[in-house]
Scaffold this motif. Structure first.
Motif, mmCIF file in Angstrom:
data_model
loop_
_atom_site.group_PDB
_atom_site.id
_atom_site.type_symbol
_atom_site.label_atom_id
_atom_site.label_comp_id
_atom_site.label_asym_id
_atom_site.label_seq_id
_atom_site.Cartn_x
_atom_site.Cartn_y
_atom_site.Cartn_z
ATOM 1 N N ARG A 187 0.833 -1.209 0.000
ATOM 2 C CA ARG A 187 0.000 0.000 0.000
ATOM 3 C C ARG A 187 0.865 1.255 0.000
ATOM 4 N NH1 ARG A 187 -4.752 -1.591 4.416
ATOM 5 N NH2 ARG A 187 -6.215 -2.506 2.902
ATOM 6 N N LYS A 188 1.924 1.219 0.799
ATOM 7 C CA LYS A 188 2.837 2.360 0.870
ATOM 8 C C LYS A 188 3.521 2.588 -0.468
ATOM 9 C CE LYS A 188 6.716 4.207 3.546
ATOM 10 N NZ LYS A 188 7.664 3.961 4.675
ATOM 11 N N GLY B 85 -6.859 -0.780 -8.268
ATOM 12 C CA GLY B 85 -6.114 -0.126 -7.206
ATOM 13 C C GLY B 85 -5.891 -1.007 -5.991
ATOM 14 N N GLY C 39 -0.786 -1.089 -6.728
ATOM 15 C CA GLY C 39 -2.171 -1.493 -6.933
ATOM 16 C C GLY C 39 -2.392 -2.132 -8.290
ATOM 17 N N LYS D 115 1.206 1.392 -14.629
ATOM 18 C CA LYS D 115 -0.213 1.621 -14.370
ATOM 19 C C LYS D 115 -1.141 1.078 -15.457
ATOM 20 C CE LYS D 115 0.924 3.949 -10.676
ATOM 21 N NZ LYS D 115 0.748 3.364 -9.330
ATOM 22 N N LYS E 70 2.212 1.875 -3.212
ATOM 23 C CA LYS E 70 1.126 2.096 -4.175
ATOM 24 C C LYS E 70 1.158 1.058 -5.293
ATOM 25 C CE LYS E 70 0.844 7.051 -3.217
ATOM 26 N NZ LYS E 70 0.899 8.424 -3.773
#
Length: 339
Positions: free
Chosen positions: A30-31, A50, A35, A103, A33
């Motif tokens: 999570r830190k 995400g 996702g 992404k 990111k």
């Protein structure tokens, strides 16, 4: 230590390791990111975009740690199985990393992933073929016969590893699906190892006994770690296993069944993986030939979603079918005399 007690203790230890790792790994991804980006055409899952991925790290580390605690990796079979699991996991990690970094949901290109899978498969196939306790023989279900594939074992074994890893990867599309089906599959394989262990005891082959014991221990550890991962991976998933996890599960499962000379057991414990593969193949072929779709979406679990079945119900039915088919397969191989 009694082997039954040892397997249960190993599974519980792997469960504990995975449980302890779960939240720190979740916090880390999570830190960072890290996702998951959901494919645009899977519109029913856009709300999951995400969600942290690469969760396979949790159970991969737990399996190796638990196997080490119980001395499993002192045996070549368990050590190689762990190495293959890590290798496929690293390949999946690279795929996940590219998706997270840029992404989008397009990681490694298809040919790159196949080349990587094939490279690992070649190495482990050579190990199997040249090992006197694996060789080129496989057990046939519902008979007392063994089939010696000879040189054909090489392409057969490579197909097993590439096929199983890709099949598991294709099935990893619903929360908790692969974690639960994989846990069930490794449990059945551990039971098969227990039965084989009892048969080998009567033969007095100490080396073979150690190999079977270590392979079953590996399966018990994997089952325990996957069931712990279900805590965070069940719907709604807090973290996805990603290709890091699905490729590792496929590689580990293929290793265990091939090492026990039970590769055909994969047809039973992996029955839903087979369904995923067949649905994709049929969908692609029919669309190219006739321009029509057989399923609303492939793999088949997505078709069921678009037919209105809830995700949790699909997962439950997949797991139940896996357990029933696995038990049938186990009965089939218990017919073996292992003489």
């Amino acid at each position: 230590m009694n082997i039954y007690v040892e397997y249960i203790a190993a599974a519980l230890t792997a469960f504990a390791f995975a449980a302890l790792l779960s939240y720190p790994v979740l916090a880390l991804v999570r830190k960072l990111k890290a996702g998951q980006t959901v494919l645009e055409y899977v519109d029913k899952h856009m709300g999951k975009s995400g969600t942290p991925t690469m969760g396979g790290i949790i159970f991969i580390v737990a399996v190796i740690a638990a196997a080490a605690v119980f001395g499993g990796i002192d045996d070549a079979f368990c050590a190689v199985a762990c190495a293959v699991t890590v290798s496929y996991g690293l390949l999946g990690f690279l795929d996940d990393f590219i998706k997270v970094r840029y992404k989008h949901n397009q990681g490694l290109k298809a040919y790159q992933k196949i080349v990587g899978q094939a490279g690992i498969a070649i190495i482990v196939t050579v190990f199997c073929y040249r090992n006197a306790y694996i060789g080129s023989e496989i057990y046939l279900p519902f008979t007392t016969a063994k089939l010696d594939l000879g040189w054909a074992f090489v392409p057969f074994c490579m197909f097993m590893f590439i096929g199983v890893t890709n099949a598991v990867n294709l099935t990893d599309g619903l929360d908790g699906l692969v974690a639960k089906c994989g846990g069930a599959g490794f449990t059945v394989t551990a039971l098969a190892a227990l039965y084989l262990y009892g048969a080998v005891v009567s033969e007095g082959d100490v080396i073979m006994l150690a190999h079977v014991r270590a392979t079953g221990l590996f399966c018990a550890c994997f089952a325990g770690a996957l069931f712990a991962f279900v805590w965070l991976n069940s719907a709604p998933a807090s973290i996805f296993m990603g290709d890091t996890g699905s490729l590792a599960v496929g590689g580990g499962l293929a290793c265990a069944t091939v090492f026990l000379k039970l590769p055909l057991l994969d047809l039973f414990i992996g029955i839903m993986y087979v369904v995923s593969c067949i649905s994709v193949i049929v969908q692609v072929l029919v669309y190219k030939i006739k321009g029509k779709r057989v399923f609303l979406m492939a793999p088949f679990h997505h078709h069921l979603e678009y037919k209105g079945m809830k995700e949790s119900k699909i997962v439950a039915r997949y797991v139940l079918i896996t357990i029933v088919a696995g038990m049938i397969g186990l009965i089939g191989f218990m017919a073996q005399s292992y003489e």
